[in-house]
Design a protein around this motif. Structure first.
Motif, short mmCIF file in Angstrom:
data_model
loop_
_atom_site.label_atom_id
_atom_site.label_comp_id
_atom_site.label_asym_id
_atom_site.label_seq_id
_atom_site.Cartn_x
_atom_site.Cartn_y
_atom_site.Cartn_z
N ILE A 1 -9.31 -24.05 49.28
CA ILE A 1 -8.63 -24.51 50.57
C ILE A 1 -9.63 -23.71 51.80
N GLY A 2 -10.58 -23.05 51.31
CA GLY A 2 -11.59 -22.61 52.50
C GLY A 2 -12.37 -21.59 51.95
N LEU B 1 -3.15 -27.76 53.94
CA LEU B 1 -4.35 -26.75 53.94
C LEU B 1 -5.67 -27.38 53.59
N LEU B 2 -5.52 -28.49 52.84
CA LEU B 2 -6.89 -29.18 52.59
C LEU B 2 -7.36 -30.04 53.98
N ALA B 3 -6.44 -30.44 54.37
CA ALA B 3 -6.66 -31.03 55.66
C ALA B 3 -7.27 -30.43 56.55
N LEU B 4 -6.81 -29.16 56.88
CA LEU B 4 -7.23 -28.16 57.83
C LEU B 4 -8.51 -27.49 57.76
N SER B 5 -8.77 -27.46 56.04
CA SER B 5 -10.11 -26.96 55.78
C SER B 5 -11.43 -27.95 56.12
N GLN C 1 -14.38 -27.40 58.40
CA GLN C 1 -15.76 -27.68 57.93
C GLN C 1 -16.49 -28.93 58.68
N THR C 2 -15.94 -29.95 59.17
CA THR C 2 -16.61 -30.96 59.97
C THR C 2 -16.90 -30.27 61.35
N LEU C 3 -15.95 -29.56 61.72
CA LEU C 3 -16.25 -28.90 63.19
C LEU C 3 -17.37 -28.07 63.10
#
Length: 311
Positions: free
Chosen positions: A164-165, A290-294, A298-300
């Motif tokens: 997740i990160g 959690l996966l969406a936040l990760s 990453q995109t940012l």
């Protein structure tokens, strides 16, 4: 004497409608099946339960006494169906999470906020532990989701691991420390007084493994539970320490802690979510957050990294 739920539900349907035909339609059965179930139920009870008359079916005294129990069974099953539907729609339920200290403080809160906004009726039960403690809680069935620092390899069969990160361990020093230089190598760390996390900490295990692989021997001076205590001890000048990069961003930016770059491999690590192979719906929903936040981070990171942005 065996009483079967389906026979009791059919009996209640006949009593409610007064008709075998209507009960068969309600129960999605053939009329002979309804008659068969009623005969089997009467045989199990040992008394006739229904009497035919020209307008339909009438309960016997035994049937009248049995009916409240059959009706209670119907209500219980309907309640169970409603409960299951609400769980599936996350309109109720409980989510149990045990997270390592680093993830509990720096990763979990934003995901929990998003989860709670979507599913406000779900009760949250959040506990912190070191990595070993979180894994033990999952294996013991005491939590639905364990968040740990370390590799994605599941600890045993029946456990699913999801990255997740990512995180990097940083060496932290008080600003006035002699080793507060832009970059340090393995030789610089020989004999360094170090404050360690408690045994079972994922951070400690990774740092000890990196130092061992580099042939570095440090001097342990103190062992503390929790990153906040570690940071305060370092600021006070008691020694150096290895902590998550996530946990010292503010102190580094404020100049309270120094963190030289290290030319040691192995300081990067995964942040991992562990669930049973078939996770609860609540655990699956939080894992999605959690996966969406990760993914967003990453995109940012790619957008703000000049090297990646420039190709």
């Amino acid at each position: 004497m065996a009483l079967h739920p389906e026979q009791l539900l059919t009996f209640a349907a006949v009593a409610r409608s007064g008709s075998l035909t209507a009960a068969a339609r309600e129960r999605h059965l053939s009329q002979p099946s309804v008659s068969s179930q009623l005969k089997l139920l009467a045989s199990s009870v040992g008394e006739p339960l229904l009497i035919r008359h020209r307008l339909g079916m009438r309960l016997t005294p035994a049937g009248e006494a049995l009916l409240p129990h059959a009706q209670a069974l119907g209500r219980a099953l309907e309640g169970a169906r409603l409960f299951a539907a609400e769980l599936q729609g996350l309109q109720r339920g409980t989510l149990r999470v045990v997270a390592s200290n680093t993830l509990a403080a720096h990763v979990l809160p934003r995901a929990l906020a998003a989860f709670h906004a979507r599913h406000p009726a779900v009760t949250l039960n959040i506990q912190t532990a070191n990595t070993h403690g979180a894994v033990r809680a999952l294996l013991a069935g005491e939590t639905d989701l364990a968040l740990i620092e370390g590799p994605a390899q599941p600890p045993t069969e029946g456990i699913r691991a999801s990255v997740i990160g990512h995180d990097t361990l940083r060496l932290i020093l008080p600003p006035g420390h002699p080793l507060n230089r832009p970059q340090l190598n393995a030789a610089d760390l020989q004999g360094l007084p170090v404050i360690w996390r408690e045994s079972g900490s994922g951070t400690r295990e990774v740092a000890e493994g990196v130092l061992r692989q580099a042939g570095v021997t440090v001097r342990p001076v103190l062992e503390l539970a929790g990153t906040e205590a570690i940071k305060e001890a370092v600021i006070s000048g008691l020694g150096a320490a290895f902590v998550s990069e996530l946990s010292v961003r503010r102190e580094r930016a404020a100049g309270q802690l120094a963190s030289p770059a290290l030319t040691l491999p192995g300081l990067n690590r995964d942040l991992t979510a562990l669930t049973p192979d078939v996770p609860s719906r609540t655990a699956h929903a939080l894992l999605d957050e959690l996966l969406a936040l990760s993914h967003r981070e990453q995109t940012l990171g790619k957008q703000t990294d000049p090297e990646q942005a420039g190709g």
